[in-house]
Structures are given as C-alpha cells and as structure tokens.
Write a protein that holds these residues in place. Sequence first.
Motif, PDB file in Angstrom:
ATOM      1  N   MET A 184       0.862  -1.170   0.000  1.00 14.56           N
ATOM      2  CA  MET A 184       0.000   0.000   0.000  1.00 14.56           C
ATOM      3  C   MET A 184       0.911   1.236   0.000  1.00 14.56           C
ATOM      4  SD  MET A 184      -2.908   1.038   2.797  1.00 14.56           S
ATOM      5  CE  MET A 184      -3.412  -0.672   2.883  1.00 14.56           C
ATOM      6  N   PHE A 185       0.617   2.182  -0.886  1.00 18.70           N
ATOM      7  CA  PHE A 185       1.514   3.332  -1.042  1.00 18.70           C
ATOM      8  C   PHE A 185       0.691   4.578  -1.367  1.00 18.70           C
ATOM      9  CE2 PHE A 185       4.252   6.063  -3.718  1.00 18.70           C
ATOM     10  CZ  PHE A 185       5.286   6.298  -2.817  1.00 18.70           C
ATOM     11  N   PHE A 186       0.990   5.687  -0.642  1.00 17.27           N
ATOM     12  CA  PHE A 186       0.351   6.979  -0.879  1.00 17.27           C
ATOM     13  C   PHE A 186       1.429   8.021  -1.143  1.00 17.27           C
ATOM     14  CE2 PHE A 186      -2.645   4.685   1.764  1.00 17.27           C
ATOM     15  CZ  PHE A 186      -3.855   4.954   1.153  1.00 17.27           C
ATOM     16  N   ALA A 187       1.106   8.998  -1.995  1.00 17.02           N
ATOM     17  CA  ALA A 187       2.009  10.129  -2.250  1.00 17.02           C
ATOM     18  C   ALA A 187       1.167  11.338  -2.638  1.00 17.02           C
ATOM     19  CB  ALA A 187       3.008   9.792  -3.360  1.00 17.02           C
ATOM     20  N   VAL A 188       1.422  12.479  -1.992  1.00 21.59           N
ATOM     21  CA  VAL A 188       0.693  13.722  -2.278  1.00 21.59           C
ATOM     22  C   VAL A 188       1.706  14.859  -2.364  1.00 21.59           C
ATOM     23  CG1 VAL A 188      -1.439  12.971  -1.154  1.00 21.59           C
ATOM     24  CG2 VAL A 188       0.301  14.178   0.176  1.00 21.59           C
ATOM     25  N   LYS A 189       1.236  15.976  -2.900  1.00 20.88           N
ATOM     26  CA  LYS A 189       2.108  17.141  -3.025  1.00 20.88           C
ATOM     27  C   LYS A 189       2.251  17.832  -1.675  1.00 20.88           C
ATOM     28  CE  LYS A 189      -1.740  20.094  -4.511  1.00 20.88           C
ATOM     29  NZ  LYS A 189      -2.268  20.931  -5.608  1.00 20.88           N
ATOM     30  N   GLY A 190       3.392  18.479  -1.479  1.00 26.39           N
ATOM     31  CA  GLY A 190       3.647  19.190  -0.230  1.00 26.39           C
ATOM     32  C   GLY A 190       3.564  20.689  -0.353  1.00 26.39           C
TER      33      GLY A 190
END
Length: 415
Positions: A184-190
């Motif tokens: 399971m992997f999440f990535a969002v902008k900072g």
Amino acid sequence: MASNTTQKKARRGPHLTYLQRQLAHQTAKRNRESINSEVDAMLALIDQEAKRLSVKYRHSPAWFQHQFYQGGRVVRKRRAVSVFNAAQQIDLFLEGRKGELTEEEKIHFQEIKAKLHELNGVAFACNLPIEMQQFLKAKTQAWRVQKHTAFRGNTRAVVQDSRYTLEWVADELNALTARNMQTMFFAVKGKPEHTMDGFFAASEKGSRYLLHGMKKNASDIVKEFEAYALGDVQGIVLNHNAHLADIKGKIRGMIREGLASITGDPKITMQFERYEKIIVVGRGVEIINWPDGVPFVTSSEIGSLHDLRRLQTALTLDDADKRCLWATLSETDWENRKAAYYEAADKAPPKKRKRQVRAESEEDLSSDEGNAARRGQGAQHRSEGTGSGEGSAGGQETEMDGASNEDVPAIGEGA
C-alpha cells in the motif's frame, strides 16, 4: 435654387458580376460553416474535459465550464511596471538579489540612486530623466519575466520528475505483488503550487483492507493526507467537513431528482419520517436496493463518511439490477401496501400529546420565592399573636384565681 436631390454614395470595392457575387456568397457560406464546425468541435472537447474534471474533483460540469470561459483566464494581463515600483528595487539590484549586473549597469544604478537622493526620495522617481526611467523599467520587467519563467520551469521539472519516480515505484510495487507481497503506497504534493495529483497504489488485499477494514475509500485517504500536508490538522478538518457536505448534497440531489422524475412532480420532496404514508401509499412508488447497514434517514443525519460513500456508490452503480433507485409499485403491491399501512395505523395506540412545560425564568422564580417568604412571615405573625393572647388570658386567669384564694377564707378558719 438649391436642389433637394441627394447624391448617391460612391460604391466601395470592385463591381462584381452576378456569377462573381454568387461565388463570393458561396465562399463566405462555406467559411462560416467551416468555422462553426471547428468551434462546435472545440466546444465538444471543452464539454468532455469539463465532465472528466467533474468526476475527478467532484464539481459539476457547469462549474468547470464557467471556469473555462472566465475572461481573466482567457486573457491574462499583468500590470505594467511603474517607475516608482522599479525605483524601490534599486538596492536589491545593487546587492545582487535580483540577478547579476555588469559593471556598466552597476554604475548606471548608482547614478540613478544619487539622482533620487537629489530629488528627495523615491517618491519623486517620476521626475527622473526619461533615459533613467526606461532603464529602470526595462531591468525590472526583465527580472519579473525571468523569475516567473524560472519558477514555472522549476515547478514543472519537479512535478515531471516526481511522476517518473512514482511510475518507477508503482512498477516496483507490482513486482512485490508478483512475489505474494501485499503493499500500500500513498504520495501527495507538499506545496500548493505543485500541480501533481495525489497518487495511490495498493495490491488487491490492500485495497479491500481500506474499504472493509478501515471503512475508507482510497481517494478519501489521499485527499485527507494532502489536506494535512498542506494545512496541518486544520486542513484535515476543513477538507473533511467540505467533503461531507459535498457528498450529502449530491445524495440529496440524486434522491430528489429520481423521485421527481418517476412521479412527474418537480416540486415533490423526499420525507423520510413519513415515507410510507406520503411516498409509498400516496404516490405508489418506493426506493429499492438501499444499502444494508445504512440508516434510512436523510443524508444530513448520516455522520459516517463510509456510510455516505456506500450510499453514493449504490445510487451510481452501472448495473441497474443492483442500483439503488426509485421503482413504481404494481397495482396489487400498491393495494397490499395500503391495506397493511391502514391496518397498522388502526392498531396503533393514539399518540399522546406531550405537554410543554413552560420554563420558569429567574424573575418568576424570584417572585415565587418572595411570595412564599411573605406567606411564611404572615403565618409566623399569626401564630405569635395567638400565643401572646393565650398567655395573657392565662395570666389573668391565674391572677384571678390567686385573688379568689386570698379573699375566700379556708374552711373552719373564720368559724
């Protein structure tokens, strides 16, 4: 004598024959048709893009079309650089914070600074010679263009590099899944200026764990994670409240539109509390395939995001047999539902009206206490008066008894 005849205006353009006019008319007509077809094709693409963005960002297509057609977005005009604004940045140019300068440019800036000192400050920059004003404006405008171009290029490069990295990570996760690893992997902008969308990748069991174990949708977690990354805890609260309000509004709209469509009454409203009486018995329609476990109430009273998601999914399923929708009752079913409803209504005990107790205010309480105190004082005075009267009468009676005992001689004493 002046003549009243008016002179005919001279014809502009060449004189065309009948065939030439027909040919020009046909050419103009073909041009108009071609332009209209091109514009229609472009509008169709815009409508298609608006629908795609509406599904992605949960806004209506009309909202995105309004954003597309805004004049400020079609033509962006930046304010021109003023001499006053440019003169305030001279020290920044000389310090090297606005880019590197040649020796000749540094000397020119120093001369302008000295001239402004003679003119009593930056406020009088409009009195500078024309050559100095043009030099200041040109350098400031060049720095503005360079800054924005570099910023956009840097942001675009960061987003592009991030996407390539995420694609590589997704490939690695797929390789782990092939080795019976659940991921399971999440990535969002900072940063808000980045245009990259949230990224989510998970194996089959990972996705099912989110939906059934955590009772959350992957897109909801991505949005919450992004809101936290951009606005900390306050961002999560604002995003959650806005997300709840948006889903509740969509569910209310879908239920109301379906009811109005099946009944043919655009003014009808859904009433959950009197659903059986007004909707089923009164209209002969019912809503079917309501999700199990989701309370049959208006969406405003559902506080669980998971339940709202389940209800929204049920209302938008592609399979009509499983979709939650409105259905018309047959004549037999309608008569049976009516009979069952009226029978249950006859057996039900009459409803007792609850008496509303008026809340006593502080003034009423104080007046009641005062009345009670006054009644107590009156009773006390009456009791004291009664006691004193009895005491006095008793005293008089005792005195009389004493006097009578003294006056009356004892038996045998006088004899």
